[in-house]
Design a protein around this motif. Structure first.
Motif, PDB file in Angstrom:
ATOM      1  N   GLN A  22     107.323  53.695 -67.863  1.00  0.00           N
ATOM      2  CA  GLN A  22     108.366  53.087 -68.695  1.00  0.00           C
ATOM      3  C   GLN A  22     108.301  51.561 -68.632  1.00  0.00           C
ATOM      4  O   GLN A  22     108.562  50.882 -69.633  1.00  0.00           O
ATOM      5  N   LEU A  23     107.944  51.032 -67.487  1.00  0.00           N
ATOM      6  CA  LEU A  23     107.748  49.580 -67.397  1.00  0.00           C
ATOM      7  C   LEU A  23     106.588  49.149 -68.299  1.00  0.00           C
ATOM      8  O   LEU A  23     106.619  48.060 -68.890  1.00  0.00           O
ATOM      9  N   GLY A  24     105.579  50.005 -68.409  1.00  0.00           N
ATOM     10  CA  GLY A  24     104.488  49.715 -69.331  1.00  0.00           C
ATOM     11  C   GLY A  24     104.974  49.626 -70.764  1.00  0.00           C
ATOM     12  O   GLY A  24     104.535  48.759 -71.535  1.00  0.00           O
ATOM     13  N   TYR A  25     105.914  50.499 -71.144  1.00  0.00           N
ATOM     14  CA  TYR A  25     106.506  50.417 -72.486  1.00  0.00           C
ATOM     15  C   TYR A  25     107.227  49.085 -72.686  1.00  0.00           C
ATOM     16  O   TYR A  25     107.161  48.475 -73.757  1.00  0.00           O
ATOM     17  N   MET A  26     107.938  48.642 -71.666  1.00  0.00           N
ATOM     18  CA  MET A  26     108.635  47.355 -71.787  1.00  0.00           C
ATOM     19  C   MET A  26     107.640  46.214 -71.970  1.00  0.00           C
ATOM     20  O   MET A  26     107.862  45.315 -72.788  1.00  0.00           O
ATOM     21  N   PHE A  27     106.533  46.255 -71.243  1.00  0.00           N
ATOM     22  CA  PHE A  27     105.503  45.227 -71.420  1.00  0.00           C
ATOM     23  C   PHE A  27     104.883  45.313 -72.808  1.00  0.00           C
ATOM     24  O   PHE A  27     104.572  44.288 -73.424  1.00  0.00           O
ATOM     25  N   LEU A  28     104.687  46.529 -73.310  1.00  0.00           N
ATOM     26  CA  LEU A  28     104.181  46.683 -74.674  1.00  0.00           C
ATOM     27  C   LEU A  28     105.136  46.027 -75.659  1.00  0.00           C
ATOM     28  O   LEU A  28     104.706  45.309 -76.573  1.00  0.00           O
ATOM     29  N   GLY A  29     106.438  46.258 -75.483  1.00  0.00           N
ATOM     30  CA  GLY A  29     107.430  45.631 -76.359  1.00  0.00           C
ATOM     31  C   GLY A  29     107.360  44.114 -76.296  1.00  0.00           C
ATOM     32  O   GLY A  29     107.381  43.434 -77.329  1.00  0.00           O
ATOM     33  N   LEU A  30     107.253  43.557 -75.081  1.00  0.00           N
ATOM     34  CA  LEU A  30     107.140  42.100 -74.944  1.00  0.00           C
ATOM     35  C   LEU A  30     105.869  41.591 -75.613  1.00  0.00           C
ATOM     36  O   LEU A  30     105.877  40.543 -76.269  1.00  0.00           O
ATOM     37  N   GLY A  31     104.773  42.344 -75.447  1.00  0.00           N
ATOM     38  CA  GLY A  31     103.493  41.885 -75.985  1.00  0.00           C
ATOM     39  C   GLY A  31     103.422  41.888 -77.499  1.00  0.00           C
ATOM     40  O   GLY A  31     102.652  41.125 -78.090  1.00  0.00           O
ATOM     41  N   VAL A  32     104.199  42.750 -78.170  1.00  0.00           N
ATOM     42  CA  VAL A  32     104.189  42.784 -79.641  1.00  0.00           C
ATOM     43  C   VAL A  32     105.357  41.993 -80.232  1.00  0.00           C
ATOM     44  O   VAL A  32     105.613  42.073 -81.429  1.00  0.00           O
ATOM     45  N   GLY A  33     106.066  41.240 -79.384  1.00  0.00           N
ATOM     46  CA  GLY A  33     107.138  40.372 -79.869  1.00  0.00           C
ATOM     47  C   GLY A  33     108.492  41.037 -79.978  1.00  0.00           C
ATOM     48  O   GLY A  33     109.441  40.414 -80.470  1.00  0.00           O
ATOM     49  N   ALA A  34     108.613  42.282 -79.513  1.00  0.00           N
ATOM     50  CA  ALA A  34     109.907  42.970 -79.549  1.00  0.00           C
ATOM     51  C   ALA A  34     110.679  42.637 -78.277  1.00  0.00           C
ATOM     52  O   ALA A  34     110.940  43.507 -77.433  1.00  0.00           O
ATOM     53  N   PHE A  35     111.046  41.356 -78.118  1.00  0.00           N
ATOM     54  CA  PHE A  35     111.720  40.924 -76.896  1.00  0.00           C
ATOM     55  C   PHE A  35     113.058  41.639 -76.722  1.00  0.00           C
ATOM     56  O   PHE A  35     113.394  42.100 -75.633  1.00  0.00           O
ATOM     57  N   THR A  36     113.814  41.735 -77.799  1.00  0.00           N
ATOM     58  CA  THR A  36     115.098  42.435 -77.718  1.00  0.00           C
ATOM     59  C   THR A  36     114.889  43.911 -77.385  1.00  0.00           C
ATOM     60  O   THR A  36     115.622  44.488 -76.573  1.00  0.00           O
ATOM     61  N   GLY A  37     113.885  44.540 -78.000  1.00  0.00           N
ATOM     62  CA  GLY A  37     113.600  45.941 -77.728  1.00  0.00           C
ATOM     63  C   GLY A  37     113.239  46.179 -76.268  1.00  0.00           C
ATOM     64  O   GLY A  37     113.656  47.169 -75.661  1.00  0.00           O
ATOM     65  N   ALA A  38     112.447  45.258 -75.686  1.00  0.00           N
ATOM     66  CA  ALA A  38     112.061  45.400 -74.279  1.00  0.00           C
ATOM     67  C   ALA A  38     113.280  45.292 -73.368  1.00  0.00           C
ATOM     68  O   ALA A  38     113.446  46.084 -72.428  1.00  0.00           O
ATOM     69  N   VAL A  39     114.150  44.307 -73.645  1.00  0.00           N
ATOM     70  CA  VAL A  39     115.365  44.144 -72.838  1.00  0.00           C
ATOM     71  C   VAL A  39     116.296  45.341 -73.043  1.00  0.00           C
ATOM     72  O   VAL A  39     116.952  45.810 -72.102  1.00  0.00           O
ATOM     73  N   PHE A  40     116.359  45.842 -74.270  1.00  0.00           N
ATOM     74  CA  PHE A  40     117.145  47.033 -74.587  1.00  0.00           C
ATOM     75  C   PHE A  40     116.669  48.215 -73.747  1.00  0.00           C
ATOM     76  O   PHE A  40     117.466  48.969 -73.168  1.00  0.00           O
ATOM     77  N   HIS A  41     115.347  48.371 -73.642  1.00  0.00           N
ATOM     78  CA  HIS A  41     114.801  49.485 -72.856  1.00  0.00           C
ATOM     79  C   HIS A  41     115.044  49.271 -71.367  1.00  0.00           C
ATOM     80  O   HIS A  41     115.194  50.253 -70.622  1.00  0.00           O
ATOM     81  N   VAL A  42     115.080  48.013 -70.912  1.00  0.00           N
ATOM     82  CA  VAL A  42     115.464  47.739 -69.523  1.00  0.00           C
ATOM     83  C   VAL A  42     116.851  48.317 -69.249  1.00  0.00           C
ATOM     84  O   VAL A  42     117.092  48.962 -68.220  1.00  0.00           O
ATOM     85  N   MET A  43     117.768  48.077 -70.177  1.00  0.00           N
ATOM     86  CA  MET A  43     119.148  48.525 -69.990  1.00  0.00           C
ATOM     87  C   MET A  43     119.256  50.051 -70.024  1.00  0.00           C
ATOM     88  O   MET A  43     119.835  50.665 -69.119  1.00  0.00           O
ATOM     89  N   THR A  44     118.679  50.681 -71.042  1.00  0.00           N
ATOM     90  CA  THR A  44     118.779  52.144 -71.137  1.00  0.00           C
ATOM     91  C   THR A  44     118.030  52.813 -69.990  1.00  0.00           C
ATOM     92  O   THR A  44     118.489  53.822 -69.433  1.00  0.00           O
ATOM     93  N   HIS A  45     116.894  52.240 -69.623  1.00  0.00           N
ATOM     94  CA  HIS A  45     116.123  52.779 -68.504  1.00  0.00           C
ATOM     95  C   HIS A  45     116.917  52.693 -67.202  1.00  0.00           C
ATOM     96  O   HIS A  45     116.849  53.597 -66.365  1.00  0.00           O
ATOM     97  N   ALA A  46     117.691  51.621 -67.037  1.00  0.00           N
ATOM     98  CA  ALA A  46     118.527  51.496 -65.839  1.00  0.00           C
ATOM     99  C   ALA A  46     119.510  52.654 -65.756  1.00  0.00           C
ATOM    100  O   ALA A  46     119.760  53.199 -64.675  1.00  0.00           O
ATOM    101  N   PHE A  47     120.042  53.065 -66.900  1.00  0.00           N
ATOM    102  CA  PHE A  47     121.004  54.165 -66.911  1.00  0.00           C
ATOM    103  C   PHE A  47     120.341  55.498 -66.561  1.00  0.00           C
ATOM    104  O   PHE A  47     120.734  56.176 -65.610  1.00  0.00           O
ATOM    105  N   PHE A  48     119.328  55.877 -67.353  1.00  0.00           N
ATOM    106  CA  PHE A  48     118.802  57.230 -67.148  1.00  0.00           C
ATOM    107  C   PHE A  48     117.887  57.331 -65.933  1.00  0.00           C
ATOM    108  O   PHE A  48     117.798  58.395 -65.304  1.00  0.00           O
ATOM    109  N   LYS A  49     117.228  56.246 -65.535  1.00  0.00           N
ATOM    110  CA  LYS A  49     116.367  56.366 -64.363  1.00  0.00           C
ATOM    111  C   LYS A  49     117.193  56.340 -63.078  1.00  0.00           C
ATOM    112  O   LYS A  49     116.878  57.063 -62.120  1.00  0.00           O
ATOM    113  N   ALA A  50     118.261  55.544 -63.043  1.00  0.00           N
ATOM    114  CA  ALA A  50     119.164  55.609 -61.893  1.00  0.00           C
ATOM    115  C   ALA A  50     119.768  57.003 -61.799  1.00  0.00           C
ATOM    116  O   ALA A  50     119.873  57.587 -60.708  1.00  0.00           O
TER     117      ALA A  50
END
Length: 629
Positions: free
Chosen positions: A313-341
């Motif tokens: 999932q961290l790889g997905y966040m890096f993919l988002g950052l690499g394609v310019g989806a900065f908001t999407g990557a941060v969004f996935h940080v937040m949702t990932h915090a919920f379901f992975k915790a």
């Protein structure tokens, strides 16, 4: 907003109280202090978030930290929209993990219980310092702090040598990445004369060439790869499972591993001006997501499955950052915090009920024994799999859409990773909760966990279900992406420098969603049908390779660890013992021998003394005569 500087001080106070009074406090008092300070920090974070939502941001310069010549690095906090969001996630999820820990760690002695909570509080303090820092030096202090705390918490049961080795591995691999971060900071000082975000970003793009920015951002990426467990510095994270399960949730969900994502998101303008670095970020993230997903498919330890899931999932966040989806990557940080915790704490509940058995092959049929844990973990599995309308669907879909716009190959590979995610998560679910129980019930009596553990699970389950609704794409609702609006001031400046791509039409997005969700459902059905009544036979061929994690640890051991140990052994036996030691000992022995021989001259015979005086005078005269010639 004025309360912001007090937020990190609260967990620091909890660390000092629990640490210094660990032999005097009861477990109840320790739990109240450790959890209470994080709860108060969470309340203050809500106030800060509300101020940030109203468009406020502020820099707090607390005192002069480093001043050398023209270089001035203040101890400062920058509180804006990005900071406010991370404050909520860190303190909110962190508080739930603290509460959960009060029940999970109840078997520890008072002193060790207090030590555990002291470490947790210090961890939260360090992460808050990292995200609140107004310059890269303060960020680096927090960065090193979470690295230290991860070492302390992973090796919490320090009498176990294997756990200590895992802690040392995490510490060393993070130091490798930290070196890249540190060199980048020095390069910034040389280029910009400052490390403050405000000073650096106002000088862009004029003060630095593309080559310099590429160098700086690639070095920052090295730091992010270490902290956020990307290829090749990812192998420490699965071994971090040696720590208590709540620690795994804290490290893997809300804090440490998201530090690299935060750093790149904070540095978005520099990355936007260095397109080569953006491509490297995307490729590293995609490769990590796929590699970790393949490994997770064949793991039998429930925590190892979740650990490799985190790496993926961290790889997905890096993919988002690499394609310019900065908001999407941060969004996935937040949702990932919920379901992975939720998933880690749910796994902890299962492990607690199964008397610390972590092998899923000995589970099965636990849903009738643990209804709350079963239902909440099902919610987490649906969220991480990307089933609408759960939170993971919205954040993952946003990243995949941007990946398709950047390069359709990225999308195809990203979708492949999503399908593997759905398969291995429902393999975990089926092996744990479905079918017949596979262990001896005369020795194991599975039972539901106490409320201190199940209530955090229920809260996180709710967040995993509804958390994605703050990022509803325009496809479903006009102006429904509230997070994009909230974070717009942070990423607005970099948009003009990002590569322009043709946006997808709504019909294309609908088609992509239908294909991805349909395939994910197929993978879920396959996993449940395969693993609800049986488990894998002994692995062979590729399955054996995946079970052994592509033998990456063995490869590192062969090409890095063993050669370094051999070099160290050579220096120890040849250079140190045969060279330096012999030289030092030889000097001592030489002085001892020569002094013994000179001592013989002291015979007490006056005639001998007169003879030596005469000889010395003759030699002295000859020497003086020789010099005059």
């Amino acid at each position: 907003m004025k309360f912001a500087p007090f937020i990190p001080l609260l967990p620091l106070a909890g660390f000092l109280i629990n640490g210094l009074l660990r032999n005097r406090l009861s477990k109840t008092a320790t739990g109240i202090v450790g959890s209470g300070v994080v709860l108060i920090a969470f309340v203050l974070s809500i106030l800060v978030f509300n101020s940030a939502a109203a468009g406020q941001s502020q820099i707090f310069q607390l005192f002069e930290f480093i001043k050398v010549g023209s270089l001035n690095i203040p101890f400062e906090f920058q509180v804006d929209q990005l900071t406010a969001l991370f404050l909520l996630v860190i303190t909110g999820v962190g508080f739930l993990i603290h509460v959960y820990s009060t029940a999970y760690m109840h078997e520890e002695s008072n002193a060790h219980f207090a030590r555990y909570f002291a470490y947790l509080n210090l961890f939260v303090f360090s992460m808050l310092l990292l995200v609140m820092g107004g310059n890269y030096v303060i960020m680096f202090i927090g960065w090193e702090g979470v690295g230290l705390c991860s070492y302390l918490l992973i090796g919490y049961w320090f009498k176990n040598r294997e756990y200590n080795n895992a802690a040392k591995k995490a510490f060393v691999m993070n130091r490798i990445g930290d070196l890249g971060f540190l060199v980048a900071v020095f390069w910034m000082i040389q280029t910009f004369g400052s490390t403050s975000y405000a000073n650096i970003f106002t000088q862009l793009p004029g003060e630095a060439s593309t080559a310099v920015l590429t160098g700086i951002t690639l070095l920052l990426l090295v730091g992010a790869m270490g902290k956020s467990a990307q290829i090749p510095l990812y192998t420490w994270l699965p071994d971090a499972m040696a720590g208590p399960t709540p620690v795994s949730a804290l490290i893997h969900a809300a804090t440490m591993v998201t530090a690299g994502i935060y750093m790149i998101a904070r540095s978005n303008l520099m990355y936007a001006l260095a397109p080569a670095s953006m491509h490297v970020v995307a490729i590293v993230g995609l490769a990590t997501a796929l590699l970790a997903a393949t490994i997770a498919i064949k793991q039998n330890d429930i925590k190892k499955v979740l650990a490799y899931s985190t790496v993926s999932q961290l790889g997905y966040m890096f993919l988002g950052l690499g394609v310019g989806a900065f908001t999407g990557a941060v969004f996935h940080v937040m949702t990932h915090a919920f379901f992975k915790a939720l998933l880690f704490l749910g796994a902890g509940s299962v492990i607690h009920a199964m008397h610390h058995q972590q092998d899923m092959r000995f589970y099965g049929g636990l849903k009738k024994f643990m209804p709350i844990t079963h239902f909440t973990m099902l919610m987490g599995c649906l969220a991480i799999a990307g089933i609408p309308p759960f939170s993971g669907f919205f954040s993952k879909d946003e990243i995949l859409v941007h990946a398709f716009e950047a390069n359709p190959v990225y999308y195809v590979l990203g979708l492949l990773g999503a399908l593997m995610t759905a398969f291995y998560m429902f393999r975990l679910y089926a092996m744990t909760f479905m079918g017949e129980h596979r262990s001896d019930l005369s020795h194991h009596h599975p039972h539901e966990s106490p409320k201190a553990m199940t209530v955090p699970l229920m809260v996180l389950a709710v967040l995993s279900v509804v958390g994605g609704l703050i990022g509803i794409p325009a496809l479903f609702m006009h102006d429904g992406h509230k997070l994009n609006t909230f974070l717009a001031p942070i990423f607005e400046g970099s948009k003009q420098y990002l590569e322009k791509h043709e946006p997808l039409s709504h019909s294309q997005e609908w088609m992509m969603i239908a294909i991805s969700v349909g395939l994910i459902v197929v993978m879920i059905v396959l996993a449940i049908r395969k693993y609800s009544k049986s488990i894998d036979a002994e692995a062979t061929g590729l399955g054996k390779v995946l079970e052994n994690k592509w033998y990456v640890d063995e490869l590192y051991d062969t090409i890095i660890v063993k050669p370094l140990m051999a070099i160290g052994g050579f220096f120890n036996t040849v250079v140190e013992k045969s060279g330096i030691d012999r030289l030092v000992n030889g000097v001592g022995k030489g002085l001892h021998y020569s002094s013994r021989q000179l001592r013989l001259l002291q015979s007490g015979n006056v005639g001998s003394y007169l003879l030596m005086i005469v000889i010395a005078i003759i030699l002295l005269i000859r020497l003086v005569f020789y010099i005059k010639l």
